[in-house]
Scaffold this active site. Structure first.
Site, short mmCIF file in Angstrom:
data_model
loop_
_atom_site.label_atom_id
_atom_site.label_comp_id
_atom_site.label_asym_id
_atom_site.label_seq_id
_atom_site.Cartn_x
_atom_site.Cartn_y
_atom_site.Cartn_z
N ARG A 1 -11.16 -0.63 1.41
CA ARG A 1 -10.86 0.02 0.46
C ARG A 1 -10.86 -0.05 -1.02
O ARG A 1 -11.21 0.73 -1.84
CB ARG A 1 -9.09 0.10 0.23
CG ARG A 1 -8.58 -1.49 -0.14
CD ARG A 1 -6.62 -1.88 -0.49
NE ARG A 1 -6.74 -2.93 -0.52
CZ ARG A 1 -5.81 -3.37 -0.90
NH1 ARG A 1 -4.56 -2.55 -1.87
NH2 ARG A 1 -5.70 -4.67 -1.53
N GLU B 1 2.28 13.76 -2.91
CA GLU B 1 0.47 14.20 -1.93
C GLU B 1 0.35 15.35 -1.69
O GLU B 1 -0.80 15.90 -1.90
CB GLU B 1 0.72 13.07 -0.72
CG GLU B 1 0.51 11.54 -1.14
CD GLU B 1 2.36 11.11 -1.10
OE1 GLU B 1 2.85 9.97 -1.81
OE2 GLU B 1 3.55 11.99 -1.61
N PHE C 1 0.50 8.61 3.91
CA PHE C 1 0.63 9.91 3.24
C PHE C 1 0.00 11.34 3.33
O PHE C 1 -0.13 11.94 3.48
CB PHE C 1 1.16 9.31 1.99
CG PHE C 1 2.63 8.30 1.89
CD1 PHE C 1 3.78 8.10 2.26
CD2 PHE C 1 2.05 7.41 1.79
CE1 PHE C 1 4.74 7.58 2.32
CE2 PHE C 1 3.00 6.03 0.72
CZ PHE C 1 3.95 6.19 1.88
N HIS D 1 -4.97 1.44 3.37
CA HIS D 1 -4.17 1.29 3.97
C HIS D 1 -3.34 1.51 5.85
O HIS D 1 -2.73 1.49 5.90
CB HIS D 1 -2.81 1.02 2.87
CG HIS D 1 -3.10 0.41 2.23
ND1 HIS D 1 -3.69 1.34 1.48
CD2 HIS D 1 -2.40 -0.52 1.88
CE1 HIS D 1 -3.93 0.10 -0.24
NE2 HIS D 1 -2.76 -0.65 0.40
N ASP E 1 4.15 -4.17 5.50
CA ASP E 1 4.84 -3.86 5.21
C ASP E 1 5.53 -2.95 5.62
O ASP E 1 6.47 -2.25 5.25
CB ASP E 1 3.34 -2.54 4.23
CG ASP E 1 3.31 -2.69 2.48
OD1 ASP E 1 3.52 -3.94 2.16
OD2 ASP E 1 2.05 -2.62 2.56
N ARG F 1 -6.22 -2.02 4.70
CA ARG F 1 -6.37 -3.40 3.62
C ARG F 1 -5.93 -4.36 3.44
O ARG F 1 -7.41 -5.14 2.63
CB ARG F 1 -4.69 -3.11 3.62
CG ARG F 1 -3.76 -4.40 2.09
CD ARG F 1 -2.48 -3.89 2.83
NE ARG F 1 -2.21 -5.03 2.48
CZ ARG F 1 -0.29 -5.92 1.82
NH1 ARG F 1 0.31 -4.99 2.79
NH2 ARG F 1 0.65 -5.90 0.86
#
Length: 314
Positions: free
Chosen positions: A10, A58, A83, A109, A117, A167
């Site tokens: 990322r 989004e 997303f 991610h 998460d 990530r």
């Protein structure tokens, strides 16, 4: 690979966008209130007039990008994979895929290495979703070097592209003078004769580690980096399968619909070969550190070594 430099892809994504900004004046970057996490904030700082924060919306961001593409811009939409591919699927399919617009999707991610998460944010289904959209190119870079090259290649090609970034920091394995990135072309990293390990993303470095361990046991493993899941480099896959007679796939993704499925689609039609798929086995992830989850779900070098060793000796 403890002494190898590690960088999260990322980070590579954000840096690549900033580096490409001057070379491609039509490049526009859109984000959904996550510029700090997706690292598109690096581009925002360098080119504030060409960065659009669409807020936590989004699907609307995707529609805006589609409109920009019809005006000659090269828009990147950025968000977490859950997303960008999951929540966003209908808009990507109908607003980008169906009209085959020149929109690029930077999904960060992705996979279980999102870590703490938890399962709701660990998207292990995105490659499968994006593969089903006609005309969509799907790229899963293995490290910093490859991620930067993939971003530039995506800008240079015409048509929709899905790029998957992570990530967690991963080893830099392609920092070589002769490294060359080409969309749709896999990379033969190590030649072998007994079994082929085809990997993508974070599992490429794991596959190389596994091949070293296998060599100590007298098993010669060929290692292939398939950074482009679609279109698949069928020529390379077939050539290696014909040579070794056994294929293992490894991916940070469900084994349903991802790299393993793409390889099996190819081989079942053109050269039936025994295949073992290593990845998420029809389960959700869970909260935990990235390293702990990689080990638990068998994506580290030792786990791939053990599974491949048993498979090769059958």
């Amino acid at each position: 690979m403890a002494d190898v430099k590690k960088i999260a892809t990322r980070e590579s994504y954000g840096n690549a966008l900033a580096e490409c900004g001057a070379d491609f004046p039509n490049l526009v970057v859109l984000d959904a209130d996550l510029a700090g996490a997706t690292k598109t904030g690096v581009f925002q700082k360098a080119f504030p007039d060409r960065h659009i924060d669409c807020g936590i919306a989004e699907c609307n961001m995707t529609g805006i990008a589609a409109g920009l593409a019809t005006c000659g811009k090269v828009p990147f939409i950025s968000s977490f994979a859950m997303f960008a591919a999951g929540r966003n699927f209908e808009q990507v399919r109908n607003s980008i895929g169906y009209p085959h617009l020149n929109v690029k999707i930077g999904a960060t991610h992705a996979g279980i290495t999102v870590g703490e998460d938890g399962a709701t944010h660990q998207c292990n289904e995105d490659v499968a979703l994006m593969r089903t959209i006609p005309g969509m190119t799907v790229i899963v870079p293995s490290d910093d070097v490859e991620a930067k090259a993939a971003v530039r290649a995506a800008i240079e090609m015409e048509g929709p592209v899905y790029l998957r970034f992570g990530r967690a920091a991963v080893p830099v394995i392609n920092d070589k003078p002769d490294y060359k990135f080409e969309i749709g072309k896999g990379v033969l990293l190590r030649e072998g004769t007994d079994v082929t390990i085809i990997a993508s993303g974070i599992t490429v470095s794991s596959a190389l580690d596994a091949a070293e361990m296998l060599a100590a046991d007298g098993i010669s493993a060929e290692v292939i980096n398939i950074h482009t899941i679609k279109p698949l480099d069928e020529e390379l896959v077939l050539a290696s399968a014909k040579k070794t007679g056994k294929v293992v796939t490894a991916e940070e993704h469900t084994v349903i619909g991802g790299l393993g499925s793409a390889v099996c689609d190819c081989l079942s039609e053109k050269h039936p070969t025994p295949v073992m798929r290593i990845g998420m086995q029809d389960v959700f992830g869970e909260s935990g550190s990235a390293n702990a989850l990689v080990e638990k779900y068998g994506l580290d070098g030792k786990s791939i070594y053990e599974k491949t060793k048993e498979f090769a000796r059958k």
